[in-house]
Enzyme design. Sequence first.
Site, PDB file in Angstrom:
ATOM      1  NE  ARG A 207      35.262  53.055  70.554  1.00  0.00           N
ATOM      2  CZ  ARG A 207      34.138  52.594  70.034  1.00  0.00           C
ATOM      3  NH1 ARG A 207      34.031  52.442  68.717  1.00  0.00           N
ATOM      4  NH2 ARG A 207      33.114  52.284  70.813  1.00  0.00           N
TER       5      ARG A 207
ATOM      6  CG  ASP B 263      33.415  54.613  59.993  1.00  0.00           C
ATOM      7  OD1 ASP B 263      32.922  55.543  59.318  1.00  0.00           O
ATOM      8  OD2 ASP B 263      32.794  54.028  60.902  1.00  0.00           O
TER       9      ASP B 263
ATOM     10  CD  GLU C  17      35.247  59.551  65.616  1.00  0.00           C
ATOM     11  OE1 GLU C  17      34.071  59.580  66.040  1.00  0.00           O
ATOM     12  OE2 GLU C  17      35.782  58.508  65.193  1.00  0.00           O
TER      13      GLU C  17
ATOM     14  CG  HIS D 165      32.121  56.904  64.281  1.00  0.00           C
ATOM     15  ND1 HIS D 165      32.763  57.213  65.440  1.00  0.00           N
ATOM     16  CD2 HIS D 165      31.713  55.618  64.430  1.00  0.00           C
ATOM     17  CE1 HIS D 165      32.753  56.173  66.260  1.00  0.00           C
ATOM     18  NE2 HIS D 165      32.114  55.188  65.658  1.00  0.00           N
TER      19      HIS D 165
END
Length: 597
Positions: A285, A309, A314, A333
């Site tokens: 996260r 990632d 986001e 992600h």
Amino acid sequence: MATAYSWNFMVTPTKPSLCWKLSIPSTFTAVNVTRRQNRTARRFVVFATVFHDPKPTVLVAERLGEAGLALLKSFANVDCSYNLNHEELCTKISLCDALIVRSGTKVTREVFERSGGRLKVVGRAGVGIDNVDLSAATEHGCLVVNAPTANTIAAAEHAIALLTAMARNIAQADASIKSGKWQRSKYVGVSLVGKTLAVMGFGKVGSEVARRAKGLGMHVIAHDPYAPADRARAIGVELVTFEEAISTADFISLHMPLTPATSKMFNDESFSQMKKGVRIVNVARGGVIDEEALVRALDSGTVAQAALDVFTEEPPPKDSKLVLHENVTVTPHLGASTTEAQEGVAIEVAEAIVGALKGQLAATAVNAPMLPAEILSELAPFVTLSEKLGRLAVQLVAGGSGVQSVKVTYASARGPDDLDTRLLRAMITKGLIEPISSVFINLVNADFCAKQRGLRITEERILLDGSPENPLVFIQVQIANVESRFSTAMSDSGEIKVEGRVKDGNAHLTKVGSFAVDVSMEGSLILCRQVDQPGMVGSVGSILGEENVNVNFMSVGRIAPRKQAVMTIGVDEEPSKEALKRIRDLPAVEEIVFLKL
């Protein structure tokens, strides 16, 4: 069984064309009725006779793998309506028994209210459920399930992909050669063989990353308060403290959930403890890393490279210094984005939905079913006490100690048949696991989640004399075979022991180790072992007052005058590290710990 429906239409001649939109069940077919101009208005009755389909209806609001859809269609009517806006979702939901979403659909309180009580289960095709209003779901008696296991291998493989790509500068070299350059000397990488990888969070994904890293010849250590030592040893992994993990690792891979305890855990202070030139991978996260601090660590060379990632926001801003940093490799992600993982998630959530519609308890449920009001009312203060005792006990465990054995003792004047402790045990489990996990614990999944983590909880009841009017006198939680951050919390037999009671409807901590205390379990607590002497309460209170930390309760338990004592302080705000250090440095203070409740 055939069911007859009739509609009575009155046609008015003032408009050249008329069309009715009928509010009828989705299994019926609505027919548009049109009249030509200048015809005489007539009253007519339409009779429709249909066969009602007893199958439940499942609304799939975001794309789901074909295998999952096939499973759903074998049991229910499936309505695949993608990209619904909020109002469209609210309009449709009253005709649905189940709803499946991913992360893009917000299932708000209004959705549950507009369902009119028909919606029985919401399935999240993935792990996180922050887009579903859990409290509203529970209030409306709707179960919420997710799919937490199907993407494990995909996430682990992506972590290894980022690890190796970062070590060998794959992304940077690819961009360079595509821009017409040939810079072999600029992109010299580092080898993985013999390097130390710290896996931060040794759950499903973390342990799979460890297995693969071992295969690459890396030395793997891990930090996770709940990881059983024997499971780690079976993989060839050593469990260590947080401080030891980050200070000795050449590579750090993050696999911890985002909770209040882990938010920005990797910050300026933690970066300063790392080896110069450490490399960091994050497929967990975004919020566990302080992104501005990471940029500073990259600029200073403390962190040589990072492969990310996930991000706090986001998608991240286009001008993000972190994303644009030349020593950072990024992906959007993609941890669970493999064909196989997506199909696995679809099957897992579909199985949970079908099971819930059949009335079965789902192991992946993330909220509690509604309880009878009279039971909840009676147990409410003890529910709060149970969770806080679990939360307090687990925070007393020293890093590197795996929590495996917990004993809960209930003291009551009621017989076993008159006291159902399942809810209390579930709340203790919730307090033990949730502070360092992304799992939501409730009456449905508590025992499953405990077993999954190797956590064995035993219960003992002590029958006391007295009136059975109150369900319990006290609850005691003991954690065996661990070390403690606060040695005073250890009982004479070697377990961390905390005990609490309900007083005037509020949870109170009444024993820590062998010391009797009495403090309300509101806000947070400071436990301080000291030599009993005049002025200690004033000294500690003055330090907290200077820091503008409000004390809501204070209690001192002691063995005897002028001997050892434990001061328990309830505070409304979190003291600074400097304030705690000042208290620790007082000559009479032997140890101190701050605990969030």
